[in-house]
Scaffold this motif. Structure first.
Motif, PDB file in Angstrom:
ATOM      1  N   PRO A  16      78.495  20.897  34.114  1.00  0.00           N
ATOM      2  CA  PRO A  16      79.298  20.004  34.954  1.00  0.00           C
ATOM      3  C   PRO A  16      78.512  18.817  35.498  1.00  0.00           C
ATOM      4  O   PRO A  16      79.098  17.843  35.958  1.00  0.00           O
ATOM      5  CB  PRO A  16      79.756  20.922  36.092  1.00  0.00           C
ATOM      6  CG  PRO A  16      78.666  21.958  36.187  1.00  0.00           C
ATOM      7  CD  PRO A  16      78.196  22.176  34.781  1.00  0.00           C
ATOM      8  N   ASP A  17      77.164  18.910  35.474  1.00  0.00           N
ATOM      9  CA  ASP A  17      76.342  17.829  36.000  1.00  0.00           C
ATOM     10  C   ASP A  17      75.022  17.767  35.240  1.00  0.00           C
ATOM     11  O   ASP A  17      74.666  18.678  34.488  1.00  0.00           O
ATOM     12  CB  ASP A  17      76.079  18.010  37.498  1.00  0.00           C
ATOM     13  CG  ASP A  17      75.540  19.395  37.828  1.00  0.00           C
ATOM     14  OD1 ASP A  17      74.534  19.798  37.211  1.00  0.00           O
ATOM     15  OD2 ASP A  17      76.127  20.066  38.692  1.00  0.00           O
ATOM     16  N   GLU A  18      74.290  16.676  35.452  1.00  0.00           N
ATOM     17  CA  GLU A  18      73.034  16.478  34.731  1.00  0.00           C
ATOM     18  C   GLU A  18      71.937  17.423  35.202  1.00  0.00           C
ATOM     19  O   GLU A  18      71.057  17.793  34.422  1.00  0.00           O
ATOM     20  CB  GLU A  18      72.558  15.033  34.887  1.00  0.00           C
ATOM     21  CG  GLU A  18      73.381  14.029  34.093  1.00  0.00           C
ATOM     22  CD  GLU A  18      72.816  12.631  34.218  1.00  0.00           C
ATOM     23  OE1 GLU A  18      72.473  12.240  35.352  1.00  0.00           O
ATOM     24  OE2 GLU A  18      72.692  11.943  33.189  1.00  0.00           O
ATOM     25  N   ASP A  19      71.952  17.795  36.479  1.00  0.00           N
ATOM     26  CA  ASP A  19      70.936  18.723  36.980  1.00  0.00           C
ATOM     27  C   ASP A  19      70.926  20.017  36.170  1.00  0.00           C
ATOM     28  O   ASP A  19      69.862  20.493  35.743  1.00  0.00           O
ATOM     29  CB  ASP A  19      71.189  19.045  38.459  1.00  0.00           C
ATOM     30  CG  ASP A  19      70.984  17.860  39.364  1.00  0.00           C
ATOM     31  OD1 ASP A  19      71.874  16.993  39.375  1.00  0.00           O
ATOM     32  OD2 ASP A  19      69.954  17.793  40.047  1.00  0.00           O
ATOM     33  N   SER A  20      72.111  20.579  35.956  1.00  0.00           N
ATOM     34  CA  SER A  20      72.182  21.835  35.207  1.00  0.00           C
ATOM     35  C   SER A  20      71.876  21.616  33.732  1.00  0.00           C
ATOM     36  O   SER A  20      71.341  22.506  33.066  1.00  0.00           O
ATOM     37  CB  SER A  20      73.558  22.470  35.382  1.00  0.00           C
ATOM     38  OG  SER A  20      74.596  21.599  34.980  1.00  0.00           O
ATOM     39  N   ALA A  45      57.750  15.561  33.324  1.00  0.00           N
ATOM     40  CA  ALA A  45      58.727  16.564  33.752  1.00  0.00           C
ATOM     41  C   ALA A  45      58.251  17.972  33.420  1.00  0.00           C
ATOM     42  O   ALA A  45      58.441  18.909  34.208  1.00  0.00           O
ATOM     43  CB  ALA A  45      60.077  16.289  33.086  1.00  0.00           C
ATOM     44  N   GLN A  46      57.617  18.132  32.274  1.00  0.00           N
ATOM     45  CA  GLN A  46      57.189  19.460  31.837  1.00  0.00           C
ATOM     46  C   GLN A  46      56.099  20.046  32.725  1.00  0.00           C
ATOM     47  O   GLN A  46      55.951  21.262  32.812  1.00  0.00           O
ATOM     48  CB  GLN A  46      56.704  19.399  30.388  1.00  0.00           C
ATOM     49  CG  GLN A  46      57.822  19.163  29.386  1.00  0.00           C
ATOM     50  CD  GLN A  46      57.291  18.951  27.984  1.00  0.00           C
ATOM     51  OE1 GLN A  46      56.696  19.847  27.381  1.00  0.00           O
ATOM     52  NE2 GLN A  46      57.487  17.746  27.463  1.00  0.00           N
ATOM     53  N   VAL A  47      55.323  19.189  33.389  1.00  0.00           N
ATOM     54  CA  VAL A  47      54.256  19.690  34.275  1.00  0.00           C
ATOM     55  C   VAL A  47      54.603  19.428  35.743  1.00  0.00           C
ATOM     56  O   VAL A  47      53.738  19.417  36.606  1.00  0.00           O
ATOM     57  CB  VAL A  47      52.889  19.058  33.916  1.00  0.00           C
ATOM     58  CG1 VAL A  47      52.467  19.492  32.526  1.00  0.00           C
ATOM     59  CG2 VAL A  47      52.929  17.540  34.015  1.00  0.00           C
ATOM     60  N   ASN A  48      55.902  19.195  36.005  1.00  0.00           N
ATOM     61  CA  ASN A  48      56.391  18.986  37.370  1.00  0.00           C
ATOM     62  C   ASN A  48      55.661  17.831  38.062  1.00  0.00           C
ATOM     63  O   ASN A  48      55.271  17.937  39.223  1.00  0.00           O
ATOM     64  CB  ASN A  48      56.251  20.269  38.195  1.00  0.00           C
ATOM     65  CG  ASN A  48      57.125  20.235  39.437  1.00  0.00           C
ATOM     66  OD1 ASN A  48      58.185  19.614  39.440  1.00  0.00           O
ATOM     67  ND2 ASN A  48      56.670  20.886  40.493  1.00  0.00           N
ATOM     68  N   ALA A  49      55.478  16.733  37.333  1.00  0.00           N
ATOM     69  CA  ALA A  49      54.740  15.589  37.871  1.00  0.00           C
ATOM     70  C   ALA A  49      55.602  14.336  37.968  1.00  0.00           C
ATOM     71  O   ALA A  49      55.074  13.225  37.993  1.00  0.00           O
ATOM     72  CB  ALA A  49      53.513  15.311  37.006  1.00  0.00           C
ATOM     73  N   LEU A  50      56.919  14.494  38.021  1.00  0.00           N
ATOM     74  CA  LEU A  50      57.771  13.329  38.234  1.00  0.00           C
ATOM     75  C   LEU A  50      57.633  12.840  39.671  1.00  0.00           C
ATOM     76  O   LEU A  50      57.451  13.636  40.590  1.00  0.00           O
ATOM     77  CB  LEU A  50      59.231  13.682  37.948  1.00  0.00           C
ATOM     78  CG  LEU A  50      59.594  13.964  36.488  1.00  0.00           C
ATOM     79  CD1 LEU A  50      61.020  14.476  36.397  1.00  0.00           C
ATOM     80  CD2 LEU A  50      59.405  12.724  35.638  1.00  0.00           C
ATOM     81  N   PRO A  57      63.071  19.577  35.230  1.00  0.00           N
ATOM     82  CA  PRO A  57      63.695  19.062  36.447  1.00  0.00           C
ATOM     83  C   PRO A  57      64.573  17.870  36.102  1.00  0.00           C
ATOM     84  O   PRO A  57      64.451  17.283  35.018  1.00  0.00           O
ATOM     85  CB  PRO A  57      62.492  18.631  37.298  1.00  0.00           C
ATOM     86  CG  PRO A  57      61.441  18.281  36.300  1.00  0.00           C
ATOM     87  CD  PRO A  57      61.631  19.237  35.152  1.00  0.00           C
ATOM     88  N   TYR A  58      65.444  17.501  37.000  1.00  0.00           N
ATOM     89  CA  TYR A  58      66.282  16.320  36.823  1.00  0.00           C
ATOM     90  C   TYR A  58      65.404  15.088  36.646  1.00  0.00           C
ATOM     91  O   TYR A  58      64.460  14.864  37.404  1.00  0.00           O
ATOM     92  CB  TYR A  58      67.185  16.148  38.034  1.00  0.00           C
ATOM     93  CG  TYR A  58      68.011  14.880  38.036  1.00  0.00           C
ATOM     94  CD1 TYR A  58      69.142  14.773  37.237  1.00  0.00           C
ATOM     95  CD2 TYR A  58      67.649  13.802  38.834  1.00  0.00           C
ATOM     96  CE1 TYR A  58      69.910  13.613  37.241  1.00  0.00           C
ATOM     97  CE2 TYR A  58      68.411  12.641  38.849  1.00  0.00           C
ATOM     98  CZ  TYR A  58      69.530  12.550  38.048  1.00  0.00           C
ATOM     99  OH  TYR A  58      70.281  11.396  38.050  1.00  0.00           O
ATOM    100  N   ILE A  59      65.688  14.295  35.644  1.00  0.00           N
ATOM    101  CA  ILE A  59      64.954  13.053  35.385  1.00  0.00           C
ATOM    102  C   ILE A  59      65.859  11.894  35.769  1.00  0.00           C
ATOM    103  O   ILE A  59      66.932  11.709  35.187  1.00  0.00           O
ATOM    104  CB  ILE A  59      64.528  12.955  33.908  1.00  0.00           C
ATOM    105  CG1 ILE A  59      63.634  14.144  33.528  1.00  0.00           C
ATOM    106  CG2 ILE A  59      63.793  11.637  33.654  1.00  0.00           C
ATOM    107  CD1 ILE A  59      63.256  14.189  32.052  1.00  0.00           C
TER     108      ILE A  59
END
Length: 605
Positions: free
Chosen positions: A301-305, A329-334, A313-315
């Motif tokens: 229903p949304d981009e987050d999911s 994103a893969q290393v949680n560095a956004l 994580p959401y980009i």
């Protein structure tokens, strides 16, 4: 003469086009397209990196062949493989490729079957019916190509984001008013990514199936529509009176996340995301994510999911350029991107004392309405008659008025100026008068044709002045109207850091200056960035969202932006002598330190 990243990127984009015409493998074509987009978004000079003997293959998207051709181009000004490809093509095929609606295969077909090599020839073939008789053409396609040719004569095919966003918002408002059953109607594509110029406007929304056709009817019937291109149950495309194409796509609520992500792009981001998903056993499209092992389709229903299903994580849309956002994103560095709500003040505002349209009091009230803690009035200096600037005596008078007004408003009013940087780098006002001001924005408004070295030294001299707080709209460009001045951006940004001078991200949608790649490099070097509106009317203070979008595309967090400092810290900053101001800026504690983002691979400490 220096070779820009844009010039190198254009070379490889052209090579991709030539390979597509030749019928080469899709993997080779994509490699050149990926390299072109990567180079176009770099925040540092590729030419300088080559001079520094950096291994270009460390940059995602640049392999051995691209690296060698980049070196060849910088050494000789040519690429032998490109010249060979051009030599293999029929005369005129590249000219035809400049016409929207004519792709590589169509251009080859037209030149081979009709012997046409000019735009005028295309027009004649449309009028006499010969173009429509070609395979996969037809009268409708020929008619669309003719309209594109006519449009080319009046504009470059892309619309500055300020105009495009206004048109999109008006269209969305009209659709919502007439179609209350349409939900979650948003702009997608380049507009949602906040690119500085926009091609078509893509609108994506949710509506029950029985209402989707009706929404298309409403769009087609809007008074602003000049022509209807496509009118179907799920997609309607129109041309507005402004010449902008609007595409409306509607889907079901359960699959909206996949649809919004797909049509938001960018193309390169989606290609890399698709490859990432394929390696994990999934395929992606606008309807959802398919498990390749069992064919099961998951909808979102949304981009987050949608991103979460892939373990990401959401980009944010502003980051989706297909460079290094997936790795981050893969290393949680956004980054924790800056928002409009983070801004505590505006440091570049004009009143009717110079070329603004409103009294000082109305500009102050507008800053209060924005919820700001501080604002700086920065009317123009007199200079060479630029923008009805203030004389020395007028500026002294204005300073007195601003200080008298302070007790009447719940905001700190700062005395300032936008002082002209003269051709030799000197400033309009005498040093003793500049020293009386809280904020000095120094900008170029004349002698814009100077060569790169002269312009660079001119601006650096202004940075070295102890009273200059910010360099305003550094490139002086006006989108679709005036080209930027020539300067060495790396030298300017390093000088800004050394002198403790902030660089402006001018939010005026016709400026967006610094642009995103320059702001990206400024962030990497630790140069404070000031997001200002340069408002000449009280309503323009709301345009800060455009400058914030530039900063977000540059991976900026609030800690990178000067005017996100709370009042006490900002006052400490401007009251500290240059270049020690950086100690105040770098040591700020009002925001938590964010997870570090991966720097560009060629950045030196």
């Amino acid at each position: 003469m220096a070779v820009s990243n844009e010039e190198i990127a254009e070379l490889f984009e052209s090579m991709a086009t030539l390979l597509e015409m030749k019928g080469d493998t899709v993997f080779k074509i994509r490699a050149y397209q990926r390299a072109a987009r990567t180079i176009g978004h770099l925040s540092f000079s590729l030419e300088q990196a080559v001079r520094d003997e950096v291994d270009l293959k460390k940059i995602p998207g640049i392999g051995k062949a691209i690296s060698e051709k980049t070196q060849e181009y910088l050494d000789t000004g040519r690429v032998r493989a490109y010249d060979e490809l051009v030599g293999e093509l029929p005369d005129g095929v590249l000219t035809l490729m400049t016409i929207p609606g004519i792709g590589p295969k169509s251009a080859m077909l037209i030149t081979q079957e009709l012997g046409i090599s000019t735009i005028e020839g295309i027009e004649k073939s449309i009028l006499d019916g010969s173009l429509a008789s070609l395979p996969r053409m037809g009268r409708r396609t020929a008619g669309n190509i003719l309209r594109h040719i006519q449009s080319m004569r009046t504009k470059d095919g892309r619309t500055p984001i300020g105009m495009a966003l206004a048109v999109a918002e008006e269209t969305v408002a009209a659709l919502r008013a007439e179609c209350p059953g349409v939900e979650q109607l948003y702009p997608a594509g380049s507009l949602r990514r906040w690119e500085e110029t926009i091609g078509d406007i893509d609108l994506v929304g949710v509506a029950p199936e029985e209402l989707q056709a009706g929404a298309g009817d409403v769009l087609a019937a809007l008074p602003s529509v000049k022509e209807v291109l496509v009118h179907g149950p799920k997609k309607t495309s129109v041309i507005l009176e402004e010449g902008i194409q609007v595409d409306l796509r509607l889907g079901e609520a359960g699959s909206f996340g996949a649809m919004l992500q797909y049509f938001s792009g960018s193309q390169q981001h989606n290609i890399r995301l698709r490859d990432y998903a394929n390696r994990r056993g999934y395929s992606l499209n606008e309807y959802g994510i398919t498990n390749l092992a069992n064919g099961e389709v998951s909808s979102f229903p949304d981009e987050d999911s949608f991103y979460a299903f892939l373990g990401l994580p959401y980009i944010a849309p502003e980051l989706r350029i297909g460079f290094n956002e997936l790795e981050a994103a893969q290393v949680n560095a956004l980054p924790n991107l800056v928002t409009v709500g983070d801004l505590k003040g505006d440091l570049h505002l004009h009143s009717e004392w110079s070329d603004g349209r409103d009294p000082i009091e109305r500009m102050i009230e507008a800053a209060v309405e924005q919820g700001y803690q501080y604002m700086a009035l920065t009317d123009h200096s007199s200079g060479r008659g630029v923008a009805n600037g203030l004389s020395n005596d007028s500026l002294v008078e204005q300073i007195g008025i601003l200080r008298d007004l302070q007790s009447q408003y719940p905001i700190t009013i700062l005395c300032g100026t936008e002082v002209d940087i003269r051709a030799d780098g000197a400033l309009d006002y005498p040093d003793e008068l500049l020293a009386e001001l809280d904020v000095v924005v120094a900008s170029v408004h004349s002698a814009m044709g100077q060569d790169s070295d002269t312009m660079t030294q001119r601006i650096i001299r202004a940075m070295e002045h102890p009273s200059v707080t910010i360099i305003g709209h550094p490139s002086t460009r006006l989108l679709s109207r005036r080209q930027p001045v020539q300067f060495d951006i790396e030298a300017l940004l390093r000088a800004a850091r050394e002198t403790g001078t902030a660089m402006e991200v001018n939010s005026a949608p016709e400026r967006l200056d610094l642009k995103d790649t320059h702001a990206h490099r400024a962030r990497e070097l630790g140069v404070p960035l000031a997001i200002n509106t340069d408002s000449h009317h009280y309503t323009s203070l709301g345009q800060s969202r455009f400058g914030v979008a530039v900063a977000r595309r540059a991976w900026c967090e609030s800690r990178h932006i000067l005017n996100t400092l709370p009042l006490d810290r900002f006052l400490a900053y401007i009251r500290t002598p240059k270049p020690h101001r950086l100690e105040v800026f770098d040591s700020r504690t009002d925001v938590p330190p964010a997870t570090s983002t991966p720097p560009s691979p060629l950045v030196t400490p």
